[in-house]
Motif scaffolding. Structure first.
Motif, PDB file in Angstrom:
ATOM      1  N   TYR A  75      48.093  38.754  38.033  1.00  0.00           N
ATOM      2  CA  TYR A  75      48.773  38.458  36.748  1.00  0.00           C
ATOM      3  C   TYR A  75      49.424  39.763  36.437  1.00  0.00           C
ATOM      4  O   TYR A  75      50.702  39.712  35.693  1.00  0.00           O
ATOM      5  CB  TYR A  75      47.809  37.975  35.718  1.00  0.00           C
ATOM      6  CG  TYR A  75      47.607  36.401  35.836  1.00  0.00           C
ATOM      7  CD1 TYR A  75      48.575  35.583  36.169  1.00  0.00           C
ATOM      8  CD2 TYR A  75      46.260  36.106  35.585  1.00  0.00           C
ATOM      9  CE1 TYR A  75      48.188  34.241  36.505  1.00  0.00           C
ATOM     10  CE2 TYR A  75      45.956  34.618  35.585  1.00  0.00           C
ATOM     11  CZ  TYR A  75      46.914  33.905  36.167  1.00  0.00           C
ATOM     12  OH  TYR A  75      46.561  32.479  36.152  1.00  0.00           O
ATOM     13  N   LYS A  76      48.863  40.932  36.232  1.00  0.00           N
ATOM     14  CA  LYS A  76      49.617  42.345  36.070  1.00  0.00           C
ATOM     15  C   LYS A  76      50.816  42.368  36.953  1.00  0.00           C
ATOM     16  O   LYS A  76      51.703  43.030  36.377  1.00  0.00           O
ATOM     17  CB  LYS A  76      48.468  43.450  36.323  1.00  0.00           C
ATOM     18  CG  LYS A  76      47.488  43.397  35.166  1.00  0.00           C
ATOM     19  CD  LYS A  76      46.173  44.424  35.863  1.00  0.00           C
ATOM     20  CE  LYS A  76      44.996  44.546  34.704  1.00  0.00           C
ATOM     21  NZ  LYS A  76      44.176  45.453  35.019  1.00  0.00           N
ATOM     22  N   ALA A  77      50.600  42.096  38.134  1.00  0.00           N
ATOM     23  CA  ALA A  77      52.054  42.336  39.091  1.00  0.00           C
ATOM     24  C   ALA A  77      52.913  41.266  38.648  1.00  0.00           C
ATOM     25  O   ALA A  77      54.340  41.813  38.524  1.00  0.00           O
ATOM     26  CB  ALA A  77      51.476  42.014  40.531  1.00  0.00           C
ATOM     27  N   MET A  78      52.526  40.275  38.248  1.00  0.00           N
ATOM     28  CA  MET A  78      53.795  39.149  37.689  1.00  0.00           C
ATOM     29  C   MET A  78      54.181  39.573  36.550  1.00  0.00           C
ATOM     30  O   MET A  78      55.520  39.501  36.439  1.00  0.00           O
ATOM     31  CB  MET A  78      52.886  37.848  37.636  1.00  0.00           C
ATOM     32  CG  MET A  78      52.863  36.852  38.881  1.00  0.00           C
ATOM     33  SD  MET A  78      54.547  36.593  39.497  1.00  0.00           S
ATOM     34  CE  MET A  78      55.196  35.759  37.991  1.00  0.00           C
ATOM     35  N   ALA A  79      53.413  40.145  35.656  1.00  0.00           N
ATOM     36  CA  ALA A  79      54.021  40.530  34.353  1.00  0.00           C
ATOM     37  C   ALA A  79      55.082  41.747  34.545  1.00  0.00           C
ATOM     38  O   ALA A  79      56.109  41.737  33.990  1.00  0.00           O
ATOM     39  CB  ALA A  79      52.980  40.998  33.443  1.00  0.00           C
ATOM     40  N   CYS A  80      54.461  42.641  35.473  1.00  0.00           N
ATOM     41  CA  CYS A  80      55.318  43.672  35.747  1.00  0.00           C
ATOM     42  C   CYS A  80      56.666  43.432  36.565  1.00  0.00           C
ATOM     43  O   CYS A  80      57.776  43.961  36.111  1.00  0.00           O
ATOM     44  CB  CYS A  80      54.705  44.718  36.586  1.00  0.00           C
ATOM     45  SG  CYS A  80      53.343  45.710  35.740  1.00  0.00           S
ATOM     46  N   GLU A  91      47.180  47.115  45.123  1.00  0.00           N
ATOM     47  CA  GLU A  91      45.992  46.730  44.757  1.00  0.00           C
ATOM     48  C   GLU A  91      45.425  45.328  45.141  1.00  0.00           C
ATOM     49  O   GLU A  91      44.299  45.159  45.611  1.00  0.00           O
ATOM     50  CB  GLU A  91      45.737  47.035  43.350  1.00  0.00           C
ATOM     51  CG  GLU A  91      44.220  46.906  42.899  1.00  0.00           C
ATOM     52  CD  GLU A  91      44.065  47.189  41.432  1.00  0.00           C
ATOM     53  OE1 GLU A  91      42.915  47.212  40.919  1.00  0.00           O
ATOM     54  OE2 GLU A  91      45.228  47.518  40.482  1.00  0.00           O
ATOM     55  N   LEU A  92      46.330  44.446  45.070  1.00  0.00           N
ATOM     56  CA  LEU A  92      46.185  42.992  45.460  1.00  0.00           C
ATOM     57  C   LEU A  92      45.882  43.097  46.905  1.00  0.00           C
ATOM     58  O   LEU A  92      45.001  42.449  47.364  1.00  0.00           O
ATOM     59  CB  LEU A  92      47.305  42.092  44.968  1.00  0.00           C
ATOM     60  CG  LEU A  92      47.067  40.736  45.349  1.00  0.00           C
ATOM     61  CD1 LEU A  92      46.077  39.937  44.623  1.00  0.00           C
ATOM     62  CD2 LEU A  92      48.415  39.982  45.105  1.00  0.00           C
ATOM     63  N   ALA A  93      46.529  43.625  47.755  1.00  0.00           N
ATOM     64  CA  ALA A  93      46.452  43.778  49.128  1.00  0.00           C
ATOM     65  C   ALA A  93      44.941  44.201  49.450  1.00  0.00           C
ATOM     66  O   ALA A  93      44.404  43.957  50.308  1.00  0.00           O
ATOM     67  CB  ALA A  93      47.510  44.307  49.856  1.00  0.00           C
ATOM     68  N   TYR A  94      44.780  45.303  48.899  1.00  0.00           N
ATOM     69  CA  TYR A  94      43.529  46.109  48.913  1.00  0.00           C
ATOM     70  C   TYR A  94      42.316  45.059  48.898  1.00  0.00           C
ATOM     71  O   TYR A  94      41.483  45.149  49.507  1.00  0.00           O
ATOM     72  CB  TYR A  94      43.304  47.348  48.065  1.00  0.00           C
ATOM     73  CG  TYR A  94      42.333  48.031  48.226  1.00  0.00           C
ATOM     74  CD1 TYR A  94      41.863  48.868  49.300  1.00  0.00           C
ATOM     75  CD2 TYR A  94      41.268  48.140  47.130  1.00  0.00           C
ATOM     76  CE1 TYR A  94      40.469  49.660  49.483  1.00  0.00           C
ATOM     77  CE2 TYR A  94      40.011  48.708  47.393  1.00  0.00           C
ATOM     78  CZ  TYR A  94      39.739  49.499  48.257  1.00  0.00           C
ATOM     79  OH  TYR A  94      38.508  49.835  48.461  1.00  0.00           O
ATOM     80  N   ILE A  95      42.547  44.674  47.521  1.00  0.00           N
ATOM     81  CA  ILE A  95      41.207  43.477  47.273  1.00  0.00           C
ATOM     82  C   ILE A  95      41.196  42.242  48.236  1.00  0.00           C
ATOM     83  O   ILE A  95      40.149  42.042  48.592  1.00  0.00           O
ATOM     84  CB  ILE A  95      41.627  42.929  45.872  1.00  0.00           C
ATOM     85  CG1 ILE A  95      41.560  44.113  44.691  1.00  0.00           C
ATOM     86  CG2 ILE A  95      40.535  41.733  45.507  1.00  0.00           C
ATOM     87  CD1 ILE A  95      41.870  43.650  43.259  1.00  0.00           C
ATOM     88  N   LEU A  96      42.325  41.909  48.938  1.00  0.00           N
ATOM     89  CA  LEU A  96      42.308  40.597  49.633  1.00  0.00           C
ATOM     90  C   LEU A  96      41.652  41.381  50.806  1.00  0.00           C
ATOM     91  O   LEU A  96      40.944  40.613  51.403  1.00  0.00           O
ATOM     92  CB  LEU A  96      43.493  40.147  49.970  1.00  0.00           C
ATOM     93  CG  LEU A  96      44.280  39.543  48.838  1.00  0.00           C
ATOM     94  CD1 LEU A  96      45.700  39.170  49.057  1.00  0.00           C
ATOM     95  CD2 LEU A  96      43.425  38.118  48.291  1.00  0.00           C
TER      96      LEU A  96
END
Length: 260
Positions: free
Chosen positions: A197-202, A244-249
């Protein structure tokens, strides 16, 4: 050759290939935004800084910082695509800087072209994780080099239409968003949801604020907070959160293997 060196060399030669083609003059007719009048920030607004648009110039250091922050993390995990993404972000810092400072057609074209390349890289990076979804499955059926070639030549749309680049960029952005959502839905958690959601907002901020840069000029007083400047902050943010998303995945993948 180390994984980090391999990542850097890939990005360096990929960027160099763009520069070589641009310098042939083939793209000199492409529609770009040139001249300080295209920006809301006032020229020479800070007398002690020898920069025409100091805020829109200095903000580009953020791309370098965003890439550098994740570089050691992906070096340790030996994530080649992650390292390539970091190097793209760091090199993009210089490309953005050159565009703002020199205001030339060819730096503007390089900026546009590398932008689509980075979004393509994000898409391929996320689909490299063992995730599922209609778009992820479809993209995984296509060899990575073919996807890269299609992305590379999508910029040629700018030669046939004034909005060719915009069309290519929208397609790249939508694909990155869709595969990110599919990947999160398949193997994400509450943490990846917040980051997505943060990535989408950005991403939304990046697009909307850039488009509204000049329209906001008459209603937005602070010179340092022009629409373009704020859009750059959003762009830097989406780079950080995409990493960060790729890292979490990737962490979730490791946790599942550990549990098994």
């Amino acid at each position: 050759v180390s994984t980090q060196s391999t990542g850097f060399l890939y990005v360096f030669f990929a960027t160099f290939s763009h520069i070589v083609l641009i310098n042939t003059g083939w793209f000199d007719s492409v529609t770009t935004e040139l001249g300080y009048e295209m920006y809301a920030e006032k020229v020479d607004s800070v007398p002690f800084l020898p920069l025409a648009m100091p805020f829109n110039t200095l903000v580009n250091a953020g791309y370098f910082v965003a890439g550098a922050v994740w570089l050691s993390t992906f070096t340790k995990s030996r994530d080649l695509l992650g390292l390539e993404f970091c190097w793209y972000s760091m090199i993009y810092s210089g490309i953005q800087l050159a565009r703002i400072v020199y205001q030339t057609q060819r730096t503007a074209v390089l900026d546009q072209w590398i932008t689509t390349t980075i979004f393509c890289h994000v898409t391929l990076w996320i689909t490299s994780h063992p995730c599922d979804g209609v778009f992820i499955r479809s993209l995984n059926l296509i060899p990575r080099p073919v996807v890269l070639i299609l992305s590379f030549f999508s910029y040629f749309l700018s030669l046939v239409s004034p909005i060719g680049f915009d069309i290519a960029l929208v397609i790249h952005i939508l694909l990155a968003i869709i595969v990110g959502l599919e990947a999160h839905s398949y193997r994400g958690n509450s943490k990846s949801k917040a980051v997505f959601y943060k990535a989408m907002a950005c991403c939304v901020g990046f697009v909307v604020l850039k488009v509204l840069d000049l329209p906001l000029k008459d209603y937005w007083t602070p010179n340092c907070l022009s629409g373009h400047f704020l859009s750059k902050l959003c762009d830097i943010g989406q780079i950080y959160y995409a990493a960060e998303l790729a890292y979490i995945l990737n962490q979730n993948e490791g946790d599942k293997h550990h549990q098994n």
